[in-house]
Design a protein around this motif. Structure first.
Motif, short mmCIF file in Angstrom:
data_model
loop_
_atom_site.label_atom_id
_atom_site.label_comp_id
_atom_site.label_asym_id
_atom_site.label_seq_id
_atom_site.Cartn_x
_atom_site.Cartn_y
_atom_site.Cartn_z
N GLU A 1 -0.87 45.29 26.88
CA GLU A 1 0.17 44.97 27.87
C GLU A 1 1.56 45.15 27.27
OE1 GLU A 1 0.66 41.18 30.23
OE2 GLU A 1 -1.51 41.22 30.03
N MET A 2 1.68 44.84 25.98
CA MET A 2 2.97 44.92 25.32
C MET A 2 2.83 45.58 23.95
SD MET A 2 4.60 41.21 26.10
CE MET A 2 4.08 40.30 27.53
N THR B 1 8.07 44.47 23.33
CA THR B 1 8.51 45.19 24.53
C THR B 1 7.32 45.42 25.44
OG1 THR B 1 8.33 47.16 23.14
CG2 THR B 1 10.56 46.45 23.71
N PRO B 2 7.55 45.30 26.75
CA PRO B 2 6.44 45.60 27.66
C PRO B 2 6.08 47.07 27.55
CG PRO B 2 8.45 45.09 28.90
CD PRO B 2 8.79 44.95 27.46
N ARG B 3 4.82 47.37 27.75
CA ARG B 3 4.40 48.77 27.70
C ARG B 3 4.63 49.37 29.07
NH1 ARG B 3 0.99 51.03 23.82
NH2 ARG B 3 0.23 52.91 24.80
N LYS C 1 -0.35 37.42 33.82
CA LYS C 1 0.83 38.17 33.37
C LYS C 1 1.48 37.37 32.25
CE LYS C 1 3.62 41.65 34.31
NZ LYS C 1 2.96 42.50 33.34
N ALA D 1 4.47 36.59 29.26
CA ALA D 1 5.89 36.75 28.96
C ALA D 1 6.15 36.15 27.58
CB ALA D 1 6.73 36.03 30.01
#
Ligand SMILES: Cc1cc2nc3c(=O)[nH]c(=O)nc-3n(C[C@H](O)[C@H](O)[C@H](O)COP(=O)(O)OP(=O)(O)OC[C@H]3O[C@@H](n4cnc5c(N)ncnc54)[C@H](O)[C@@H]3O)c2cc1C
Ligand SMILES: Nc1ncnc2c1ncn2[C@@H]1O[C@H](COP(=O)(O)O)[C@@H](O)[C@H]1O
Lengths: 324, 262
Positions: free
Chosen positions: A137-138, B228-230, B16, B18
């Motif tokens: 995701e990151m 960083t988000p992909r 999701k 963060a």
């Protein structure tokens, strides 16, 4: 510039592809001296040739003890190699058994460990690792703090293996003495299931994976045939491994392995989030599914909507023909 | 026999995620669950308990207050008790930090086996089992697909590429298990009710013999510089086969040629 020691995984002296990739990374990204460490039977026979990949010195411990007990003999050998080479950075292939060796050595030497790097950049005297996190995701960039030894695990196929044309490596035999604690987990048997000559899944640049859509274990013969035509490894979804159609060590995903090959072909796999968590950073993704709405299509570079039992046989033939 | 099962509270894979300004995961804003791999270690411990009268299984979790939920979930499978290590100073610890805390919590405990999952679904380092074994100065048998206890000896099958190896060690030992080892049961209603009143011993860093200078974000041996988000993947071409198979096969083969895989 940091001097780098690479833990070279080998098969009786023949270095695995990933090891040559790591040696190249050490040379191109490290910039200092490159040394290699090889443990286990056959280590000595493969050491000198590593000069072709820029290795100045290869530290070897060519002893059956390396494999006679789990992990700990290799930790002792690694300690000796790190001391002899005085390297600042240790690169190792991101492999489960080697991760155990690294984990113990890191605690002993108070080294920081960054796992699963796919890229390395030199910043000051430090190699900064780029890695995928949270199932891809990151992306994060991580480093080892302060002046601790830097242990960096690198995933296969993150770097190309490029020869440097260097002179034969100087081979130094390590003096490793094992105390009783190093012998406390004894390997009493090793059972090898024939791989059919296929590459290991985590090392392969192409993977053909099968899922519940194959219907039964027999369906995996088609997946194997396509894999063989492409020189690929075989992967599986959890639905397929749970059903016993293929061994668990081929499972891709959250509770299986993370792979990022150049090409992933999925057949009869819906692309559940837990599966995607293990493969969505693959470079190119192709999926075959009879359901036009299958979630895997949302991340596929090519989506083939259709019955895999109809598509795979002519595909295998076509691939074999074009490769001939 | 006494078995310890270290378990981790992890964000749900589907949630999701963060990150906070300090680049640690925002663990409050995300739905959390018991790490899936730790269900197999719990199941394996329960099976040993069922075979070995007088066995006690204790869950151990390093995590903030909310980790109580995870601990109750683990207890609901039928475990006997729990230890939680919770301290503001723990936040941001890396694998070696957590391993030292788990080891500290076990320093005064009697146990014969530590059984853990081979990996956590968020960090996925696979480092913890061997690091913990090193801190405890014990043998580690990792990636097990089969465990047998015979007297004071543990015999395990360890999954390896293209097969397995059989390894033996004396207890006490640290063991990590992979998915193939068993099929975890579901907690029973009785288990869920009983979990509410099982004892949970909460310890802080001082209780486990560590001080805040040794663990936590600032003292971790590794450091995250950037997250960083992909960028999301774009769906590519979609080709409908006509039922013959040849249309799909040709499109796929052409694609492989165009991308130089053939
Ligand atoms: C905690 C947890 C961890 C998990 N870990 C993993 C993991 O590590 N790896 C993993 O893979 N899963 C994992 N899962 C399971 C995951 O959620 C899915 O259940 C699993 O990935 C489904 O596998 P599948 O795609 O093969 O099966 P399905 O989802 O059943 O999909 C089968 C697909 O085949 C297609 N199909 C059927 N017949 C044909 C045909 N003749 N031709 C073409 N297509 C056909 C169907 O349209 C369907 O899309 C995990 C789940 C949980 C809860
Ligand atoms: N915070 C924690 N508390 C207790 N056990 C943990 C914790 N984090 C990880 N573990 C254990 O370590 C195993 C491997 O995790 P990891 O090394 O993060 O991949 C998990 O399956 C758990 O058994």
């Amino acid at each position: 510039m940091p001097d780098v020691l690479v833990l070279v995984d080998h098969d009786r002296g023949t270095p695995k592809k990933v090891s040559l990739q790591l040696l190249t990374a050490a040379r191109e990204r490290g910039g200092g001296a490159v040394a290699a460490a090889l443990f286990g039977e056959g280590a000595a026979s493969g050491a000198e040739k590593l000069g072709a990949y820029g290795v100045a010195t290869a530290y070897v411990w060519d002893s059956p003890d390396a494999a006679a007990y789990a992990t700990e003999p290799q930790v002792a050998a690694l300690e000796a190699a790190l001391e002899a080479s005085a390297a600042d950075v240790l690169l190792y292939p991101a492999d489960p058994f080697l991760t155990d060796v690294i984990a113990r050595a890191a605690v002993r030497l108070e080294a920081g460990v960054v796992t699963d790097a796919v890229d390395l950049t030199l910043e000051g005297d430090r190699l900064v690792a780029t890695k995928a996190i949270f199932g891809g995701e990151m992306t994060s960039r991580c480093q080892v703090r302060g002046d601790r030894p830097q242990f960096l695990g690198v995933k296969a196929n993150s770097f190309a293996a490029v020869e440097s044309g260097g002179a034969p490596a100087e081979v130094v035999a390590l003096d490793v003495t094992l105390d009783d604690t190093a012998r406390r987990a004894r390997v009493v048997d090793v059972v090898v299931t024939p791989s059919g000559g296929r590459p290991e899944m985590t090392e392969a640049s192409v993977i053909v994976a099968g899922g519940r859509g194959l219907g039964d274990a027999e369906g995996f013969r088609l997946v194997e045939q396509l894999a063989d035509a492409l020189g690929a490894a075989v992967g599986a979804s959890r639905a397929a491994t749970d059903a016993g159609w293929y061994p668990h060590q081929h499972q891709i995903g959250q509770t299986g392995k993370t792979v990022a090959p150049q090409l992933y072909i999925g057949a009869g796999i819906s692309g559940a989030i837990q599966h995607r968590a293990g493969m969505q950073t693959s470079q190119t993704i192709v999926a075959i599914n009879k359901d036009a709405e299958a979630p895997i299509f949302a991340i596929a570079d090519l989506a083939i909507v259709g019955d895999l039992y109809k598509i795979l046989p002519p595909l295998i033939e076509e691939v074999a023909k074009r490769r001939a | 026999m006494r078995i310890i099962c270290p378990v981790k509270r992890v964000p749900d894979t589907a949630a999701k995620k963060a990150v906070e300004p300090d680049l640690t995961l925002d663990r409050d804003g995300v739905e959390a669950v018991l790490n899936a791999n730790d269900e197999w270690s719990i199941e394996e411990a329960l099976r040993i308990k069922e075979r070995t009268p007088g066995t006690e299984v204790v869950v151990l979790c390093v995590g903030p207050e909310q980790a109580q939920q995870t601990i109750r979930k683990a207890l609901s499978y039928g475990l006997d008790g729990a230890i939680q290590v919770s301290d503001p100073g723990i936040s941001g610890s890396d694998a070696s930090g957590i391993a030292s805390i788990v080891a500290g919590a076990l320093a005064d405990e009697e146990f014969d086996l530590v059984i853990m999952g081979n990996q956590s679904s968020d960090a996925r380092t696979m480092l913890l089992p061997a690091m913990l074994a090193e801190y405890l100065d014990l043998p580690a048998l990792t990636y097990c697909t089969k465990l047998d206890i015979d007297g004071d000896t543990v015999r395990a099958e360890r999954e390896m590429p293209g097969g397995h190896q059989v390894v033996e060690a004396k207890l006490p030992a640290v063991v990590s298990v992979v998915e193939a080892i068993n099929e975890p049961r579901y907690p029973s209603f009785k288990g869920i009710m009983a979990a509410k009143s099982k004892p949970v011993v909460v310890k802080d860093l001082q209780d486990v013999g560590l001080d805040a200078e040794m663990v936590g974000l600032e003292h971790a041996w590794t450091q995250v510089l950037e997250v960083t988000p992909r960028p999301p993947r774009q769906a590519g071409d979609k080709v409908e086969d006509d039922g013959s198979g040849t249309v799909g096969a040709k499109a796929l083969a052409d694609f492989l040629v165009a991308r130089k895989f053939l």
